[in-house]
Design a protein around this motif. Structure first.
Motif: not given
Length: 207
Positions: A93-110
């Protein structure tokens, strides 16, 4: 789930979403001055409940946010202190999308135990005394883990007088660099709510 590295998990997901990051460069910027950053390989270490469908649910935020899944590694026999399964996922992933992925995982309770180069660099050991079992030890550990500053690396429980009497637990916490105080504050707040006594931190102790 079996112990393996699987290089083809993306086949079970939306191929267009999984390759979106690789197609995100702006064709109007051929000189590269303002072009999107090239994808690179990232690793996240997750903690999942040992239930059907949990792994797939954790992979969706990665693919949905432009990550190209490369491999997955997990060991059912190597569980975390809360009885959950550590899972390591590699993706592009690009650096920007990587941070979006981490934020999305945490928002889903992972629970994201490690993301890329982000590591829990500081470690403290503390003791809790009180009715740890009667007040739901699993809930206590889960709520400490909910504090993004820390992860429970190890738990040692002692209840010499039985589960209905006062017990003690030694916790080894791994905190992000510079965030140990925030992690301890979360423990103190929880201890006050559940009427625990806290002895912290212990240094130079092998957990």
């Amino acid at each position: 789930m079996s112990d393996r590295r699987d290089g083809t998990p993306a086949a079970a997901l939306d191929a267009e979403d999984a390759t979106d990051a690789a197609e995100s460069a702006d064709p109007a910027s051929p000189d590269g001055g303002h072009a999107a950053a090239a994808p690179s390989t990232h690793t996240v270490r997750l903690e999942l409940v040992d239930e059907p469908g949990q792994l797939l649910a954790a992979l969706h935020p990665i693919a949905d946010n432009g990550g190209n899944l490369l491999s997955i590694y997990h060991e059912r026999g190597n569980k975390t202190p809360r009885g959950r399964i550590p899972v390591e996922v590699d993706f592009e992933a690009t650096p920007e999308r990587f941070q979006e992925i981490v934020d999305a995982l945490r928002s889903e309770g992972v629970n994201v135990m490690q993301a890329g180069t982000e590591r829990y660099a500081e470690e403290v050991t503390l003791l809790l005394f009180g009715h740890l079992i009667d007040t739901d030890l699993s809930d206590t550990l889960s709520r400490i883990e909910a504090c993004e500053s820390a992860s429970v690396a190890d738990v040692s429980l002692a209840a010499p007088q039985g589960t209905e009497e006062v017990s003690s637990a030694r916790l080894r916490l791994e905190a992000r660099a510079g965030e140990t105080d925030a992690a301890l504050a979360a423990v103190r707040e929880l201890a006050a709510e559940k009427d625990f006594r806290v002895v912290e931190p212990l240094t130079g102790v092998d957990a």
